[in-house]
Design a protein around this motif. Structure first.
Motif, PDB file in Angstrom:
ATOM      1  N   ILE A 123       0.884  -1.166   0.000  1.00 43.52           N
ATOM      2  CA  ILE A 123       0.000   0.000   0.000  1.00 43.52           C
ATOM      3  C   ILE A 123       0.915   1.206   0.000  1.00 43.52           C
ATOM      4  O   ILE A 123       1.747   1.354   0.892  1.00 43.52           O
ATOM      5  CB  ILE A 123      -0.910   0.043   1.247  1.00 43.52           C
ATOM      6  CG1 ILE A 123      -1.734  -1.239   1.359  1.00 43.52           C
ATOM      7  CG2 ILE A 123      -1.812   1.277   1.201  1.00 43.52           C
ATOM      8  CD1 ILE A 123      -2.498  -1.370   2.675  1.00 43.52           C
ATOM      9  N   GLN A 124       0.787   2.035  -1.027  1.00 42.69           N
ATOM     10  CA  GLN A 124       1.672   3.200  -1.098  1.00 42.69           C
ATOM     11  C   GLN A 124       0.885   4.439  -1.492  1.00 42.69           C
ATOM     12  O   GLN A 124      -0.121   4.358  -2.188  1.00 42.69           O
ATOM     13  CB  GLN A 124       2.817   2.965  -2.069  1.00 42.69           C
ATOM     14  CG  GLN A 124       2.374   2.716  -3.493  1.00 42.69           C
ATOM     15  CD  GLN A 124       3.506   2.224  -4.364  1.00 42.69           C
ATOM     16  OE1 GLN A 124       4.340   1.441  -3.933  1.00 42.69           O
ATOM     17  NE2 GLN A 124       3.533   2.679  -5.602  1.00 42.69           N
ATOM     18  N   GLU A 125       1.377   5.567  -1.043  1.00 42.27           N
ATOM     19  CA  GLU A 125       0.734   6.834  -1.371  1.00 42.27           C
ATOM     20  C   GLU A 125       0.974   7.154  -2.836  1.00 42.27           C
ATOM     21  O   GLU A 125       2.048   6.899  -3.377  1.00 42.27           O
ATOM     22  CB  GLU A 125       1.303   7.951  -0.502  1.00 42.27           C
ATOM     23  CG  GLU A 125       0.518   9.232  -0.609  1.00 42.27           C
ATOM     24  CD  GLU A 125       0.844  10.215   0.488  1.00 42.27           C
ATOM     25  OE1 GLU A 125       0.421  11.360   0.361  1.00 42.27           O
ATOM     26  OE2 GLU A 125       1.518   9.833   1.452  1.00 42.27           O
ATOM     27  N   ASP A 126      -0.049   7.688  -3.477  1.00 45.09           N
ATOM     28  CA  ASP A 126       0.064   8.057  -4.877  1.00 45.09           C
ATOM     29  C   ASP A 126      -0.880   9.217  -5.135  1.00 45.09           C
ATOM     30  O   ASP A 126      -2.080   9.095  -4.909  1.00 45.09           O
ATOM     31  CB  ASP A 126      -0.295   6.874  -5.778  1.00 45.09           C
ATOM     32  CG  ASP A 126       0.104   7.114  -7.209  1.00 45.09           C
ATOM     33  OD1 ASP A 126       1.218   6.704  -7.554  1.00 45.09           O
ATOM     34  OD2 ASP A 126      -0.680   7.724  -7.943  1.00 45.09           O
ATOM     35  N   SER A 127      -0.346  10.308  -5.592  1.00 42.86           N
ATOM     36  CA  SER A 127      -1.169  11.494  -5.799  1.00 42.86           C
ATOM     37  C   SER A 127      -1.964  11.437  -7.100  1.00 42.86           C
ATOM     38  O   SER A 127      -2.967  12.115  -7.247  1.00 42.86           O
ATOM     39  CB  SER A 127      -0.295  12.751  -5.777  1.00 42.86           C
ATOM     40  OG  SER A 127       0.681  12.667  -6.796  1.00 42.86           O
ATOM     41  N   ASP A 128      -1.532  10.636  -8.052  1.00 45.39           N
ATOM     42  CA  ASP A 128      -2.227  10.529  -9.328  1.00 45.39           C
ATOM     43  C   ASP A 128      -3.101   9.286  -9.339  1.00 45.39           C
ATOM     44  O   ASP A 128      -2.596   8.164  -9.344  1.00 45.39           O
ATOM     45  CB  ASP A 128      -1.229  10.424 -10.488  1.00 45.39           C
ATOM     46  CG  ASP A 128      -0.367  11.666 -10.613  1.00 45.39           C
ATOM     47  OD1 ASP A 128      -0.886  12.762 -10.340  1.00 45.39           O
ATOM     48  OD2 ASP A 128       0.815  11.529 -10.969  1.00 45.39           O
ATOM     49  N   ARG A 129      -4.409   9.505  -9.338  1.00 40.30           N
ATOM     50  CA  ARG A 129      -5.325   8.365  -9.399  1.00 40.30           C
ATOM     51  C   ARG A 129      -5.238   7.751 -10.790  1.00 40.30           C
ATOM     52  O   ARG A 129      -5.334   8.449 -11.786  1.00 40.30           O
ATOM     53  CB  ARG A 129      -6.745   8.815  -9.107  1.00 40.30           C
ATOM     54  CG  ARG A 129      -7.701   7.670  -9.114  1.00 40.30           C
ATOM     55  CD  ARG A 129      -9.066   8.097  -8.683  1.00 40.30           C
ATOM     56  NE  ARG A 129      -9.935   6.936  -8.787  1.00 40.30           N
ATOM     57  CZ  ARG A 129     -11.153   6.972  -9.246  1.00 40.30           C
ATOM     58  NH1 ARG A 129     -11.688   8.112  -9.614  1.00 40.30           N
ATOM     59  NH2 ARG A 129     -11.870   5.889  -9.321  1.00 40.30           N
ATOM     60  N   THR A 130      -5.037   6.452 -10.833  1.00 41.60           N
ATOM     61  CA  THR A 130      -4.925   5.763 -12.115  1.00 41.60           C
ATOM     62  C   THR A 130      -5.993   4.681 -12.203  1.00 41.60           C
ATOM     63  O   THR A 130      -6.528   4.230 -11.193  1.00 41.60           O
ATOM     64  CB  THR A 130      -3.549   5.102 -12.276  1.00 41.60           C
ATOM     65  OG1 THR A 130      -3.377   4.158 -11.211  1.00 41.60           O
ATOM     66  CG2 THR A 130      -2.431   6.121 -12.236  1.00 41.60           C
ATOM     67  N   GLU A 131      -6.280   4.279 -13.417  1.00 42.66           N
ATOM     68  CA  GLU A 131      -7.174   3.150 -13.626  1.00 42.66           C
ATOM     69  C   GLU A 131      -6.475   1.890 -13.114  1.00 42.66           C
ATOM     70  O   GLU A 131      -5.254   1.790 -13.178  1.00 42.66           O
ATOM     71  CB  GLU A 131      -7.477   2.998 -15.122  1.00 42.66           C
ATOM     72  CG  GLU A 131      -8.420   4.046 -15.661  1.00 42.66           C
ATOM     73  CD  GLU A 131      -9.803   3.947 -15.041  1.00 42.66           C
ATOM     74  OE1 GLU A 131     -10.390   2.848 -15.013  1.00 42.66           O
ATOM     75  OE2 GLU A 131     -10.298   4.988 -14.575  1.00 42.66           O
ATOM     76  N   PRO A 132      -7.252   0.925 -12.639  1.00 45.13           N
ATOM     77  CA  PRO A 132      -6.648  -0.339 -12.215  1.00 45.13           C
ATOM     78  C   PRO A 132      -5.912  -0.991 -13.387  1.00 45.13           C
ATOM     79  O   PRO A 132      -6.339  -0.861 -14.529  1.00 45.13           O
ATOM     80  CB  PRO A 132      -7.846  -1.192 -11.809  1.00 45.13           C
ATOM     81  CG  PRO A 132      -8.966  -0.239 -11.605  1.00 45.13           C
ATOM     82  CD  PRO A 132      -8.695   0.930 -12.474  1.00 45.13           C
ATOM     83  N   TYR A 133      -4.810  -1.659 -13.102  1.00 46.25           N
ATOM     84  CA  TYR A 133      -4.089  -2.352 -14.164  1.00 46.25           C
ATOM     85  C   TYR A 133      -3.376  -3.582 -13.618  1.00 46.25           C
ATOM     86  O   TYR A 133      -3.083  -3.679 -12.434  1.00 46.25           O
ATOM     87  CB  TYR A 133      -3.116  -1.424 -14.898  1.00 46.25           C
ATOM     88  CG  TYR A 133      -1.997  -0.859 -14.065  1.00 46.25           C
ATOM     89  CD1 TYR A 133      -0.737  -1.449 -14.076  1.00 46.25           C
ATOM     90  CD2 TYR A 133      -2.185   0.277 -13.285  1.00 46.25           C
ATOM     91  CE1 TYR A 133       0.304  -0.929 -13.326  1.00 46.25           C
ATOM     92  CE2 TYR A 133      -1.151   0.802 -12.536  1.00 46.25           C
ATOM     93  CZ  TYR A 133       0.094   0.202 -12.556  1.00 46.25           C
ATOM     94  OH  TYR A 133       1.119   0.724 -11.805  1.00 46.25           O
TER      95      TYR A 133
END
Length: 148
Positions: free
Chosen positions: A117-127
């Motif tokens: 689980i990591q912080e990510d400021s850019d929401r991305t589509e699942p892949y």
């Protein structure tokens, strides 16, 4: 790790390893999905990754037991189905395992291991990050059609 006052982990990216029960390590998918996505969406991604049709009832079993009270169940009759809950709101932890129980007639079980689980400021589509092996949702259907 960023958390809101409610303990939500919405701005996080979850790396999940998914195994269909009974196939050992010969078949699995590793995927990344945002905490903003719902459990409903997670089910879609898992099923798509294994080329399953998405037409049956399902539940996420947080204690890895079918039909337990500790689950999030899809209810097509309700606007408030518990699978509409966002992944970042259910309190997942790294190394936690839970299950997707899909199709209550055939009882497909998928073990889900929270790898990271990591912080990510850019929401991305699942892949899908990694894929190994394949399974058939209805392996006997081809034989039945050939016999007729």
């Amino acid at each position: 790790m960023r958390k809101t006052g409610r303990g939500d982990r919405m701005g996080m990216i979850y790396t999940l390893k998914v195994y269909p029960k009974g196939y050992g390590t010969s078949v699995y998918r590793v995927m990344k999905i945002s905490g903003e996505e719902t459990l409903e969406r997670l089910c879609e991604v898992i099923l798509d990754s294994f080329d399953f049709s998405d037409e049956h009832l399902y539940e996420f079993c947080m204690d890895n037991r079918m039909y337990s009270r500790n689950s999030y169940r899809f209810d097509p009759e309700s606007r408030h189905s518990s699978t509409k809950k966002k992944i970042g709101q259910i309190g997942l932890r790294e190394k936690q395992k839970f299950s997707l129980h899909y199709d209550f007639g055939d009882d497909w079980m998928f073990t889900i291991n929270v790898q990271n689980i990591q912080e990510d400021s850019d929401r991305t589509e699942p892949y899908i990050v990694k894929s190994k092996g394949s399974i058939e949702q209805y392996p006997d259907w081809d034989d039945e059609w050939e016999e007729e």
